[in-house]
Design an enzyme around this catalytic site. Sequence first.
Site, PDB file in Angstrom:
ATOM      1  N   GLY A  86       0.813  -1.212   0.000  1.00  0.00           N
ATOM      2  CA  GLY A  86       0.000   0.000   0.000  1.00  0.00           C
ATOM      3  C   GLY A  86       0.842   1.256   0.000  1.00  0.00           C
ATOM      4  N   ASP A 208       1.126   2.088   9.417  1.00  0.00           N
ATOM      5  CA  ASP A 208       0.546   1.726  10.712  1.00  0.00           C
ATOM      6  C   ASP A 208       1.571   1.699  11.841  1.00  0.00           C
ATOM      7  OD1 ASP A 208      -1.799   1.406   9.342  1.00  0.00           O
ATOM      8  OD2 ASP A 208      -1.762  -0.786   9.344  1.00  0.00           O
ATOM      9  N   TYR A 358      -7.525   7.047   2.340  1.00  0.00           N
ATOM     10  CA  TYR A 358      -6.778   7.088   1.085  1.00  0.00           C
ATOM     11  C   TYR A 358      -6.177   8.463   0.826  1.00  0.00           C
ATOM     12  CZ  TYR A 358      -8.383   2.412   0.048  1.00  0.00           C
ATOM     13  OH  TYR A 358      -8.587   1.057   0.108  1.00  0.00           O
TER      14      TYR A 358
END
EC number: 2.7.1.11
Length: 436
Positions: A86, A208, A358
Amino acid sequence: METSFNIPNLGKPEIKSPLNLSTVKGDKIFNFVEDEESLVYDLSLKEYERCLNTGSDPLCLEVAGPRESIFFNPEETSAAIVTCGGLCPGINNVIRGTVMALYYFYKVRKIYGIPFGFEGLNPEKGHEFRVLNPDEVKEIHQFGGTVLGSSRGAQSVEVMVDTLVEKKIDILFAIGGDGTLKGANAIATEINKRGLKIAVVGIPKTIDNDIDLIDKSFGFETAFDIASPILRDAHNEATGANKGVAIVKLMGRDSGFIAASAALAMPVVNFVLVPEMNFELYGEGGFLEVLDQRLKNKGHAVIVVAEGAGQHLFEQKEKVKDASGNIQHQDIGILLKDVINKEFKGELGGVKYIDPSYIIRSAPANSSDSIYCSRLAYHAVHGAMAGKTMFVAGERNGRFVYLPIDAVTQKRKKINLEGEFWFSVLQSTGQPFQMP
């Protein structure tokens, strides 16, 4: 816990480094780093006393930085950079830093970008390597995403190594999270099996902040920095109505560091729900009861929830995984919105649901992350040119070190719900320790 953090070497470094650094010891600063230089992993007094009592050596980490002798001849060296998984703020900064360090520090002229993640190492996908140099990357730090493109999912390890051999790549820099690093380690294992002299270096990327053993991963600070004004605006929405509720869902598949940090940075949040905690919606002391009391006392509520929180609240269904092997979580934000609307049956001034995920992950790095990305890249390059392989560059206890890839991928870093950090969140929000 690992009993050793030793970093593998491709061979003895015998080439004088082109870096013009002082090599005088004595009273002067010795700017090159020797492999014997190390830092203690556990700085606690308890570990210190254990070593004293048992006579054992402490677990140590190899200090990152330039070596006086290197393994690869810069004039003959070919390096490639791949970005996987990602998106995350700072990827382009790392690409830029890697290229600049290779080009200007070590005079490496053959630098390539591998397009669209590990797909770019599979000839069947039809992607061509991209030539990289300072002119190509000089402004990419101003943009989010990755100029090389990314993808999820595994490719044949044998095929990827075949491509590295065909393209005559000496060093592979893999920028990515847990899955990417495991893939890089598999590539390095196959390289070692074939007896090849190709270095594989990981630069840990996960928004994260769940990479184990390192202080932080790049992009994390930018994420909660961007989230902070969103929480402020959510608070404005909630207070603008009688018994107004605002729900903001932030990233955090297995770890809630972004949600917790954003709430601390913008202390207008009343509830933080993270994957590490178990909470119930109904019953005495449950979330809905506590929320009801909050609305009666204060007239509004702001809820921040990490994407992986509350998955136990959904009906058990077959687990679906994405191309990277990660479990695809169901939308806890929508569930909370629907349950709150149903439970309070029109008594609220409105429930606003905001999902900026996003937008955040595609943003350019802020100033702090930009500096961190550049330093990570430089240290990764220094280690690679010295012939080190199967390692990541990272920061531990405020110092840059090298750690084996397999050490940082054994488990994910999570919030300690009995630690000082989470207690700070509870103090800021005023939410109870358990629900129930």
